[in-house]
Design an enzyme around this catalytic site. Structure first.
Site, mmCIF file in Angstrom:
data_model
loop_
_atom_site.group_PDB
_atom_site.id
_atom_site.type_symbol
_atom_site.label_atom_id
_atom_site.label_comp_id
_atom_site.label_asym_id
_atom_site.label_seq_id
_atom_site.Cartn_x
_atom_site.Cartn_y
_atom_site.Cartn_z
ATOM 1 N N GLY A 12 -38.103 -34.538 59.971
ATOM 2 C CA GLY A 12 -37.582 -33.173 60.140
ATOM 3 C C GLY A 12 -38.118 -32.318 58.996
ATOM 4 N N ASP A 174 -22.564 -35.432 53.021
ATOM 5 C CA ASP A 174 -21.702 -34.272 53.220
ATOM 6 C C ASP A 174 -21.949 -33.458 51.954
ATOM 7 O OD1 ASP A 174 -19.580 -32.428 52.956
ATOM 8 O OD2 ASP A 174 -18.433 -33.578 54.400
ATOM 9 N N HIS A 175 -22.769 -32.418 52.061
ATOM 10 C CA HIS A 175 -23.253 -31.804 50.818
ATOM 11 C C HIS A 175 -22.123 -31.157 50.001
ATOM 12 C CE1 HIS A 175 -23.400 -28.041 53.159
ATOM 13 N NE2 HIS A 175 -23.431 -27.409 52.010
ATOM 14 N N HIS A 237 -16.708 -31.111 55.967
ATOM 15 C CA HIS A 237 -16.437 -30.478 54.670
ATOM 16 C C HIS A 237 -14.933 -30.262 54.413
ATOM 17 C CE1 HIS A 237 -20.657 -30.027 54.895
ATOM 18 N NE2 HIS A 237 -20.712 -28.861 55.489
HETATM 19 C C1 BG6 Z 1 -23.396 -26.816 56.819
HETATM 20 C C2 BG6 Z 1 -23.096 -26.209 58.156
HETATM 21 O O1 BG6 Z 1 -22.968 -28.145 56.779
HETATM 22 O O2 BG6 Z 1 -22.706 -26.088 55.799
HETATM 23 C C3 BG6 Z 1 -23.483 -24.741 58.170
HETATM 24 O O3 BG6 Z 1 -23.831 -26.896 59.157
HETATM 25 C C4 BG6 Z 1 -22.841 -24.002 57.027
HETATM 26 O O4 BG6 Z 1 -23.136 -24.131 59.404
HETATM 27 C C5 BG6 Z 1 -23.095 -24.731 55.707
HETATM 28 O O5 BG6 Z 1 -23.394 -22.700 56.974
HETATM 29 C C6 BG6 Z 1 -22.320 -24.105 54.582
HETATM 30 O O6 BG6 Z 1 -22.722 -24.675 53.385
HETATM 31 P P1 BG6 Z 1 -22.641 -23.871 52.018
HETATM 32 O O7 BG6 Z 1 -23.052 -24.847 50.989
HETATM 33 O O8 BG6 Z 1 -23.579 -22.718 52.154
HETATM 34 O O9 BG6 Z 1 -21.228 -23.436 51.884
#
Ligand code: BG6
Length: 481
Positions: A12, A174-175, A237
């Site tokens: 990707g 899960d960032h 999240h």
């Molecule tokens: C992602 C979602 O996991 O997190 C997105 O798929 C979202 O839709 C994003 O915009 C938000 O991340 P952050 O770090 O910008 O708050």
């Protein structure tokens, strides 16, 4: 730091995540001297381009995105970056990839699957069958979210990948778990007696978790219209944040200890799905969403969710957890508000006491905020509330690195603590699948809201019915939303 003689391959490689998150994060790590010399990054894409073109594209993006961009550094960094044209859906393409990888002579391999989840099992099987995992060093696999589309698909994916890689080599991203202030939740709670001693139903009235986004779906309509806010944000999240806030003190603050406690929270979480009454669950959609690119013109996908849920445990009995998230709102902001009960004892002052609030500010500002009552100066009898505020990004001018920098480093170091374990993912999907099953027809209860607003009015009504309101940082000196 572990052996970094590693080949980091991204499936990707021409997607937004790679261009705008992964490569910039690698660049920053390189800039900070945190990538050792022997690392090679291969990005895979179907498009007909070569490494030089790819590097040029990356340069352009970095120049726009990064204020401290430096051409000499970029040249050194980009020497690590290679483009390899490949259609990963074709089994016959993997042998060639292996040959290309062997030419790089690295004992360790990391495969980052930044693709739709439906490809996770297939790619993993191809890697195994074509002997890309038969290597001298370690083979790790990273899976971007969403991990599946529902419980069944997540289970299917997991069965395949755990057979192939083994749980210790799997990194489910899960960032949010890589964000500074999310990592700070445990520290604030467990390193301060004033909080750890009262983190319970006796002292806490309710907990609010808000993640608002200003942008709409932009060009991600194709993906988003099948996901919606519930799957895109809540399943991962928001539930991860809730689990960290609500978990029992873990036996140890290591990876296994924390995961074990988070799972228990998710397994004990109850969400009432009765939509009609608007008391526990609200779905919203911003006006104009149906006109977005690749969105069904009759779409009933929710771009906003608000919900009230309870953790069934002695610690949290009767304490509502209010969650809300959405796109197209009045600002981008993420925060956790812990609202304490109002102290019932009498004071010499006659004004009404305002609840103490502990707010963990996740973004855009990062910090911790505490609101307390004090005597108004010069007044004999008046009470006023004041803020004790620590803003990391403004007070010590430290803006945390992007979550992906931290997570990439953890992957390179083989540290899975900030990634989600299978049991957590499974429990979160169990909850969300249950909600989806019980609300098959959202159309009647989908409340629209103007873009740039703070969401549907019903989300305010929901919390108001409980005699509470969403706390808003901007207004805290005056009051609430
Ligand atoms: C992602 C979602 O996991 O997190 C997105 O798929 C979202 O839709 C994003 O915009 C938000 O991340 P952050 O770090 O910008 O708050």
């Amino acid at each position: 730091m572990e052996n970094q003689n590693v080949l980091f391959t991204i499936f990707g490689g021409t997607g937004d995540l790679t261009y705008y998150k992964l490569i910039p994060a690698f660049y920053q790590l390189f800039l900070g001297g945190r990538l050792l010399n022997d690392m090679t990054i291969i990005v895979l894409g179907r498009k007909d381009k070569d490494t030089t073109t790819y590097r040029d594209e990356v340069r352009e993006i970095l120049m726009k995105k990064i204020s401290n961009f430096n051409e000499n550094i970029f040249v050194a960094f980009s020497a690590k970056l290679h483009y390899y044209k490949m259609n990963f859906e074709k089994p016959e393409a993997y042998e060639g990839l292996n040959t290309f990888m062997e030419s790089k002579n690295c004992p360790n391999r990391i495969f980052y699957l930044a693709t739709a989840p439906k490809f996770f099992p297939f790619i993993s099987e191809q890697l195994k069958d074509n002997k890309l995992l038969d290597i001298e060093g370690y083979a790790r696999a990273v899976f971007e979210k969403p991990f599946g589309y529902d419980l069944e698909s997540a289970e299917e994916i997991n069965a395949t990948i755990s057979d192939i890689f083994g749980e210790d080599h799997i990194f489910r991203i899960d960032h949010y778990l890589g964000k500074e202030m999310i990592q700070n939740i445990n520290t604030v709670r467990f390193s301060n007696q004033i909080f750890s001693a009262i983190w319970n139903k006796e002292s806490i009235d309710n907990i609010q978790i808000t993640v608002k986004e200003k942008d709409g779906v932009k060009d991600r309509g194709g993906y988003y219209d099948h996901a919606g806010a519930l799957r895109d944000m809540v399943q991962n999240h928001l539930l991860q944040i809730l689990a960290l806030v609500a978990m029992e003190p873990p036996k140890s603050l290591n990876n296994h200890g924390i995961r074990e406690e988070k799972v228990k929270v998710l397994q004990n979480l109850s969400i009432e799905t009765e939509l009609e009454s608007h008391t526990n669950l609200i779905f919203g959609q911003y006006e104009g969403y149906r006109d977005e690119v690749k969105v069904d013109p009759n779409s009933n996908t929710e771009t906003f969710v608000a919900m009230k849920c309870f953790v069934k445990s002695p610690r949290w009995e009767g304490v509502p957890f209010y969650l809300r998230t959405g796109k197209g709102l009045d600002g981008g902001e993420a925060k956790i508000v812990i609202e304490f009960k109002v102290d019932g004892s009498s004071t010499p002052l006659n004004a009404e006491k305002i609840p103490n609030l502990l707010i963990i500010k996740i973004q855009p500002d990062e910090g911790v905020y505490l609101r307390i009552n004090t005597k108004e100066p010069r007044s004999e009898s008046n009470l006023m509330s004041v803020n004790l505020s620590y803003c990391q990004s403004c007070d010590i001018f430290y803006k945390s690195p992007d979550a992906y920098e931290r997570l990439l480093l953890d992957i390179l170091n083989g540290d899975t603590a900030m990634f989600t374990g299978w049991e957590e993912v499974k429990s979160a999907w169990e909850l969300i699948s249950e909600v989806v099953k019980k609300c098959p027809d959202k159309s009647k209860y989908l409340d629209t809201y103007p873009i740039g607003s703070d969401g549907p009015a019903s989300a305010h009504r929901m919390i108001k019915m409980d005699g509470r309101h969403w706390w808003r940082l901007d207004d805290l000196n005056n009051d609430s939303e």
